[in-house]
Design a protein around this motif. Sequence first.
Motif, PDB file in Angstrom:
ATOM      1  N   TYR A  42      -7.750   3.327  -0.942  1.00 36.24           N
ATOM      2  CA  TYR A  42      -8.097   3.443   0.603  1.00 36.24           C
ATOM      3  C   TYR A  42      -8.219   4.711   1.112  1.00 36.24           C
ATOM      4  O   TYR A  42      -7.157   5.507   0.919  1.00 36.24           O
ATOM      5  CB  TYR A  42      -7.287   2.555   1.453  1.00 36.24           C
ATOM      6  CG  TYR A  42      -7.343   1.055   1.028  1.00 36.24           C
ATOM      7  CD1 TYR A  42      -6.704   0.487   0.241  1.00 36.24           C
ATOM      8  CD2 TYR A  42      -8.299   0.223   1.572  1.00 36.24           C
ATOM      9  CE1 TYR A  42      -6.297  -0.939  -0.162  1.00 36.24           C
ATOM     10  CE2 TYR A  42      -8.371  -1.140   1.255  1.00 36.24           C
ATOM     11  CZ  TYR A  42      -7.443  -1.538   0.353  1.00 36.24           C
ATOM     12  OH  TYR A  42      -7.544  -2.831   0.224  1.00 36.24           O
TER      13      TYR A  42
ATOM     14  N   GLN B  97     -12.931   0.803   3.536  1.00 34.73           N
ATOM     15  CA  GLN B  97     -12.874  -0.748   3.136  1.00 34.73           C
ATOM     16  C   GLN B  97     -12.262  -0.607   1.725  1.00 34.73           C
ATOM     17  O   GLN B  97     -11.856  -1.831   1.357  1.00 34.73           O
ATOM     18  CB  GLN B  97     -14.384  -1.018   3.171  1.00 34.73           C
ATOM     19  CG  GLN B  97     -15.265  -0.639   1.800  1.00 34.73           C
ATOM     20  CD  GLN B  97     -15.865   0.960   1.751  1.00 34.73           C
ATOM     21  OE1 GLN B  97     -15.564   1.526   2.736  1.00 34.73           O
ATOM     22  NE2 GLN B  97     -16.343   1.251   0.944  1.00 34.73           N
ATOM     23  N   GLY B  98     -12.006   0.593   0.952  1.00 34.23           N
ATOM     24  CA  GLY B  98     -11.263   0.583  -0.248  1.00 34.23           C
ATOM     25  C   GLY B  98     -12.369   0.356  -1.381  1.00 34.23           C
ATOM     26  O   GLY B  98     -13.500  -0.221  -1.319  1.00 34.23           O
TER      27      GLY B  98
ATOM     28  N   TRP C  16      -9.254   3.291   8.634  1.00 35.81           N
ATOM     29  CA  TRP C  16      -9.334   3.242   7.215  1.00 35.81           C
ATOM     30  C   TRP C  16     -10.691   2.876   6.575  1.00 35.81           C
ATOM     31  O   TRP C  16     -11.567   2.356   7.327  1.00 35.81           O
ATOM     32  CB  TRP C  16      -8.225   1.725   7.096  1.00 35.81           C
ATOM     33  CG  TRP C  16      -6.790   2.203   7.163  1.00 35.81           C
ATOM     34  CD1 TRP C  16      -6.192   1.843   8.320  1.00 35.81           C
ATOM     35  CD2 TRP C  16      -6.112   2.572   6.342  1.00 35.81           C
ATOM     36  NE1 TRP C  16      -4.991   2.315   8.168  1.00 35.81           N
ATOM     37  CE2 TRP C  16      -4.770   2.702   6.771  1.00 35.81           C
ATOM     38  CE3 TRP C  16      -5.998   3.038   4.862  1.00 35.81           C
ATOM     39  CZ2 TRP C  16      -3.619   3.251   6.419  1.00 35.81           C
ATOM     40  CZ3 TRP C  16      -5.088   3.542   4.306  1.00 35.81           C
ATOM     41  CH2 TRP C  16      -3.594   3.481   5.048  1.00 35.81           C
TER      42      TRP C  16
ATOM     43  N   ASN D  55      -7.636   7.447   4.349  1.00 34.61           N
ATOM     44  CA  ASN D  55      -7.328   7.265   5.746  1.00 34.61           C
ATOM     45  C   ASN D  55      -7.630   8.475   6.198  1.00 34.61           C
ATOM     46  O   ASN D  55      -7.619   9.561   5.746  1.00 34.61           O
ATOM     47  CB  ASN D  55      -5.960   7.293   5.517  1.00 34.61           C
ATOM     48  CG  ASN D  55      -5.388   7.199   6.911  1.00 34.61           C
ATOM     49  OD1 ASN D  55      -5.204   8.423   7.495  1.00 34.61           O
ATOM     50  ND2 ASN D  55      -5.345   5.769   7.688  1.00 34.61           N
TER      51      ASN D  55
ATOM     52  N   ARG E 249       0.918  -1.001  -0.204  1.00 34.29           N
ATOM     53  CA  ARG E 249      -0.138  -0.028   0.143  1.00 34.29           C
ATOM     54  C   ARG E 249       0.945   1.194  -0.056  1.00 34.29           C
ATOM     55  O   ARG E 249       2.006   1.218   0.737  1.00 34.29           O
ATOM     56  CB  ARG E 249      -0.930   0.013   1.322  1.00 34.29           C
ATOM     57  CG  ARG E 249      -2.006   1.032   1.241  1.00 34.29           C
ATOM     58  CD  ARG E 249      -3.032   0.851   2.483  1.00 34.29           C
ATOM     59  NE  ARG E 249      -3.614  -0.303   2.240  1.00 34.29           N
ATOM     60  CZ  ARG E 249      -4.530  -0.704   3.228  1.00 34.29           C
ATOM     61  NH1 ARG E 249      -5.041   0.094   3.985  1.00 34.29           N
ATOM     62  NH2 ARG E 249      -5.281  -1.877   2.974  1.00 34.29           N
TER      63      ARG E 249
END
Length: 115
Positions: free
Chosen positions: A94, A107-108, A105, A96, A45
């Motif tokens: 993602y 969940q994307g 965070w 943040n 990431r």
Amino acid sequence: QVQLVESGGGLVQAGGSRRISCAASGSRFRFNAMGWYRQAPGESRELVAAITHGGTTTYRGSVKGRLTISRDNAKNTVYLQMNSLKPEDTAVYYCNASTELVGYWGQGTQVTVSS
């Protein structure tokens, strides 16, 4: 309970544009830094862009001039406007958001750029 809800991902052709959003809620404390990270298959990431509560921005070198981060403090929402997208931008993005005490965070959301 703090929640970060991302939206706006999808499939886009190379050279196209997409805007993704992340709405944060549930914190008693102000979200100071908010940002976007991405993770491609088999990769770590990585930070894409970040923005402070006052609006100071930071970008990964490879996205400067193409991606723009912004935020609406009243809505606790951060945006990533992505222009001139390239296949190498394909990843799960993602969100943040960090208070003084802890970071959270989302969940994307998947962004796929087809060549």
